[in-house]
Design an enzyme around this catalytic site. Structure first.
Site, PDB file in Angstrom:
ATOM      1  CG  HIS A 101      -0.437   0.377   2.501  1.00 48.26           C
ATOM      2  ND1 HIS A 101      -0.126  -0.552   3.469  1.00 48.26           N
ATOM      3  CD2 HIS A 101      -0.154   1.585   3.058  1.00 48.26           C
ATOM      4  CE1 HIS A 101       0.316   0.061   4.549  1.00 48.26           C
ATOM      5  NE2 HIS A 101       0.326   1.369   4.321  1.00 48.26           N
ATOM      6  CG  ASP A 131       0.024  -3.846   2.746  1.00 43.52           C
ATOM      7  OD1 ASP A 131       0.004  -3.362   1.607  1.00 43.52           O
ATOM      8  OD2 ASP A 131       0.123  -3.151   3.782  1.00 43.52           O
ATOM      9  N   GLY A 206       3.399   6.914   7.847  1.00 45.03           N
ATOM     10  CA  GLY A 206       4.812   7.090   7.528  1.00 45.03           C
ATOM     11  C   GLY A 206       5.667   5.963   8.085  1.00 45.03           C
ATOM     12  CG  ASN A 207       6.165   4.514  12.215  1.00 47.87           C
ATOM     13  OD1 ASN A 207       5.598   5.296  12.976  1.00 47.87           O
ATOM     14  ND2 ASN A 207       7.458   4.231  12.314  1.00 47.87           N
ATOM     15  CB  SER A 208       3.005   2.034   6.397  1.00 50.11           C
ATOM     16  OG  SER A 208       1.865   2.222   7.180  1.00 50.11           O
ATOM     17  CG  LEU A 258      -9.987 -24.824   1.968  1.00 48.90           C
ATOM     18  CD1 LEU A 258      -9.498 -26.197   1.506  1.00 48.90           C
ATOM     19  CD2 LEU A 258      -9.959 -24.745   3.505  1.00 48.90           C
ATOM     20  N   GLY A 259     -10.952 -22.120  -0.615  1.00 44.56           N
ATOM     21  CA  GLY A 259     -12.225 -21.770  -1.230  1.00 44.56           C
ATOM     22  C   GLY A 259     -13.437 -21.993  -0.360  1.00 44.56           C
ATOM     23  CB  VAL A 260     -14.291 -22.970   2.816  1.00 43.82           C
ATOM     24  CG1 VAL A 260     -14.247 -24.289   2.059  1.00 43.82           C
ATOM     25  CG2 VAL A 260     -13.064 -22.807   3.702  1.00 43.82           C
TER      26      VAL A 260
END
Length: 371
Positions: A101, A131, A206-208, A258-260
């Protein structure tokens, strides 16, 4: 990509917990003397307390000095004006890690190092699901030694330091504890980011993308965001250790799918489904064309208990490849950290009151439309 090891030896590192334990023990010994020695004992304990604080503060300074040169300011431009600002840190001779991001849609960003040198960097790989993004730099300044991701598990109560550029203020440090582990973070993809670290170390915009380091100078995680009121989060080193090398080498990372959709098994749900204990996750829905389709059974009805609607029927997942699945967080963490697309896994379920084991082959997550 081989992540470099921090060369500095930390065998003599002293944590606040050990120091305070020593201080308490010493004060207890002092306190066993006669009443006439009380004033002398208090002075000794005060001196010891000051020494403890000095040693802890000295270790913070040492970690800062060892690690801060690896931390960079990430400046992202869009339409010829600054579009974003964040942090990152060097993890190899040519690579810097930050948040997806922070990098956004950019293909090139600018980095400022601690010694005020600027470098251009290419975004060689990014992964919205975790991310994380990897930047390639042609000429990393010699002063910037790489940080290593920790191989150890974070523990609640462990001291940590957040390094980065909060509000654009370069080369900042804040101190705190690991407040929680195995947190699930929201993601615009609809899939959560598993195995995250919660901390009370102050983090701000800014820490991200900066490192959350332990007192040995290793990165326990990549700072994700602050939620205010002394709550911040970091993407764990365990997840980054899987994702970052793939981003550097291939430009992408495939997550197991997995799709659940699942719901936690609480007391009401356990009662409605005649389960022995409120544990595991109930399969609420199975996505079409997913690996779980035709293998796992979703709920097929609703029962009212004390006027509350409770789903009934369907499989309750209790283990994957022998790893217990007590809740949603553990399900996400197990899939993210222990499996890969193409793996065939054994899933233990409770189905109509009986334990069964089914097999399925995991696939890569499908593409998602971001908001």
């Amino acid at each position: 990509m081989a992540l470099l090891e921090v060369a500095h030896s930390v065998s003599s590192a002293i944590t606040r917990r050990r120091l305070l334990g020593a201080a308490i023990g010493s004060v207890a010994v002092v306190g066993t003397g006669s009443g006439a020695d009380d004033g002398h004992g208090r002075r000794r304990s005060e001196r010891l307390g000051r020494a403890v604080r000095a040693q802890v503060d000295e270790r913070y300074t040492e970690v800062y000095d060892e690690a801060i040169d690896a931390v960079v300011l990430v400046n992202v431009f869009g339409d010829e004006i600054p579009a974003g600002l964040g942090s990152g840190f060097v993890v190899d001779d040519d690579y810097v890690v930050t948040n997806d991001h922070v990098a956004g849609e950019a293909s090139e960003v600018e980095l400022q190092f601690r010694d005020e040198q600027w470098r251009s960097a290419s975004v060689v790989g990014s992964d919205v699901h975790s991310d994380l993004a990897v930047l390639e730099v042609d000429d990393v300044p010699e002063v910037a030694s790489a940080l290593s991701f920790s191989d150890g598990e974070p523990t609640v109560g462990q001291e940590v330091l957040a390094l980065g550029n909060p509000l654009g203020l370069d080369a900042s440090i804040s101190q705190g504890l690991v407040s929680g582990i195995d947190r699930s973070l929201p993601s615009p993809t609809g899939f959560s980011i598993p195995a995250a670290i919660q901390t009370d170390a102050p983090v701000n915009p800014g820490n991200s993308g900066g490192p959350l380091v332990d007192l040995e100078g290793d990165a326990l995680g990549v700072v994700f965001a602050g939620a205010g009121q002394t709550i911040g989060f970091a993407i764990s080193a365990a997840l980054a250790n899987r994702v970052v090398p793939a981003l550097a080498e291939d430009g992408e990372y495939e997550h197991a799918y997995l799709g659940v959709s699942v719901v936690p098994v609480g007391p009401l749900l356990a009662e409605a489904n005649d389960l022995e204990e409120p544990r595991g996750v109930l399969v609420a829905d199975v996505s079409s064309d997913a690996p779980a389709e035709g293998v796992l059974e979703p709920t097929d009805g609703v029962e009212s208990i004390d006027s509350d609607p409770v789903p009934v029927g369907g499989d309750v997942i209790i283990a994957i490849d022998g790893q217990e699945i007590p809740n949603q967080e553990q399900l996400s963490s197990t899939l993210a950290l222990e499996t890969s697309p193409g793996d065939t896994v054994e899933i233990e379920v409770v189905r109509t009151g009986e334990r069964e084991t089914v097999e399925l082959t995991l696939e890569p997550r499908p593409d998602v439309d971001l908001p």
